[in-house]
Design a protein around this motif. Structure first.
Motif, mmCIF file in Angstrom:
data_model
loop_
_atom_site.group_PDB
_atom_site.id
_atom_site.type_symbol
_atom_site.label_atom_id
_atom_site.label_comp_id
_atom_site.label_asym_id
_atom_site.label_seq_id
_atom_site.Cartn_x
_atom_site.Cartn_y
_atom_site.Cartn_z
ATOM 1 N N PHE A 182 -24.374 -42.423 79.734
ATOM 2 C CA PHE A 182 -25.499 -43.316 79.979
ATOM 3 C C PHE A 182 -25.174 -44.734 79.532
ATOM 4 C CE2 PHE A 182 -27.637 -39.187 79.779
ATOM 5 C CZ PHE A 182 -28.382 -39.238 80.942
ATOM 6 N N THR A 183 -25.680 -45.709 80.271
ATOM 7 C CA THR A 183 -25.490 -47.114 79.927
ATOM 8 C C THR A 183 -26.505 -47.520 78.867
ATOM 9 O OG1 THR A 183 -27.065 -47.911 81.579
ATOM 10 C CG2 THR A 183 -24.764 -47.623 82.302
ATOM 11 N N LYS A 225 -24.586 -35.616 83.624
ATOM 12 C CA LYS A 225 -25.483 -36.195 82.619
ATOM 13 C C LYS A 225 -26.597 -35.219 82.253
ATOM 14 C CE LYS A 225 -24.639 -41.028 83.801
ATOM 15 N NZ LYS A 225 -25.208 -42.279 84.304
ATOM 16 N N GLU A 248 -28.687 -49.764 79.155
ATOM 17 C CA GLU A 248 -29.973 -49.902 79.845
ATOM 18 C C GLU A 248 -30.653 -48.548 80.021
ATOM 19 O OE1 GLU A 248 -31.648 -51.771 84.009
ATOM 20 O OE2 GLU A 248 -29.748 -52.506 83.202
ATOM 21 N N ASP A 249 -29.878 -47.523 80.415
ATOM 22 C CA ASP A 249 -30.417 -46.166 80.546
ATOM 23 C C ASP A 249 -30.974 -45.677 79.211
ATOM 24 O OD1 ASP A 249 -29.457 -46.023 83.208
ATOM 25 O OD2 ASP A 249 -27.591 -45.040 82.590
ATOM 26 N N GLY A 295 -34.225 -47.314 78.146
ATOM 27 C CA GLY A 295 -35.355 -46.759 78.875
ATOM 28 C C GLY A 295 -35.760 -45.377 78.376
ATOM 29 N N MET A 296 -34.783 -44.532 78.100
ATOM 30 C CA MET A 296 -35.068 -43.176 77.625
ATOM 31 C C MET A 296 -35.713 -43.172 76.249
ATOM 32 S SD MET A 296 -31.975 -40.666 78.752
ATOM 33 C CE MET A 296 -30.588 -41.770 78.722
ATOM 34 N N LYS A 300 -32.873 -53.132 75.121
ATOM 35 C CA LYS A 300 -31.438 -53.052 75.365
ATOM 36 C C LYS A 300 -30.674 -53.709 74.217
ATOM 37 C CE LYS A 300 -27.979 -54.135 78.875
ATOM 38 N NZ LYS A 300 -27.713 -54.792 80.145
#
Length: 130
Positions: A78-79, A45, A81-82, A85-86, A91
Motif C-alpha cells: 500500500f502507498t 493486498k 496515500e492508501d 485513507g485506511m 498522508k
C-alpha cells in the motif's frame, strides 16, 4: 491442480461441514483467485490484509503499535496515500511514521523499508498457509 477446482473444493468442504472457511482455507482460496484474476496486485493486498488482521502479530522491533501497523501495510504494497485513507490519518502523518520506522529499524531509505516490510509480510503469509 486447476485453481477453479481448488476453489470449489474449499467452498464445498466448508458447506458440507456447515462452517465458515478457516483462515488457512481463506488464504488458500484467495491465492487460487489470484492465479485466475486480472487484478493480481489487488488480490495480493487482500491476502496480506486478511492474514495480518487475523494473525495477532507482535510489534516489530522497537516500533510502536501504529508504526508496526504502517510497516505491515507498507509490506502489503500500500502507498502512503492508501494507508492514510485506511487509517483516517493524513498522508504527512504516514510520512512521519515512515521516517520514524526507517530510523528505528536503522534502514537506508524508503526503498529498503519497502523491501524489509515486504519480506516480513511474505513470511507471515507463508506461516498462515500451513
Amino acid at each position: 491442480m486447476n485453481p477453479y477446482y481448488k476453489i470449489k473444493q474449499y467452498v464445498t468442504k466448508a458447506e458440507q461441514e456447515s462452517r465458515p472457511l478457516e483462515l488457512t482455507e481463506t488464504v488458500k482460496l484467495l491465492t487460487c483467485v489470484k492465479e485466475i484474476s486480472n487484478e493480481k496486485e489487488l488480490i495480493h493486498k487482500i491476502i496480506c490484509l486478511v492474514t495480518l488482521i487475523s494473525d495477532e502479530e507482535e510489534q516489530v522491533g522497537s516500533l510502536t503499535q501504529r508504526e508496526s501497523q504502517i510497516f505491515n501495510l507498507i509490506g502489503c504494497g500500500f502507498t502512503s496515500e492508501d494507508i492514510a485513507g485506511m487509517l483516517t490519518i493524513s498522508k504527512s502523518t504516514v510520512g512521519t511514521h515512515r521516517k520514524n520506522i526507517i530510523k528505528k529499524l536503522n534502514l537506508n531509505g524508503s526503498g529498503r523499508l519497502k523491501s524489509v516490510a515486504y519480506k516480513r509480510t511474505q513470511e507471515i503469509i507463508a506461516k498462515s498457509k500451513n
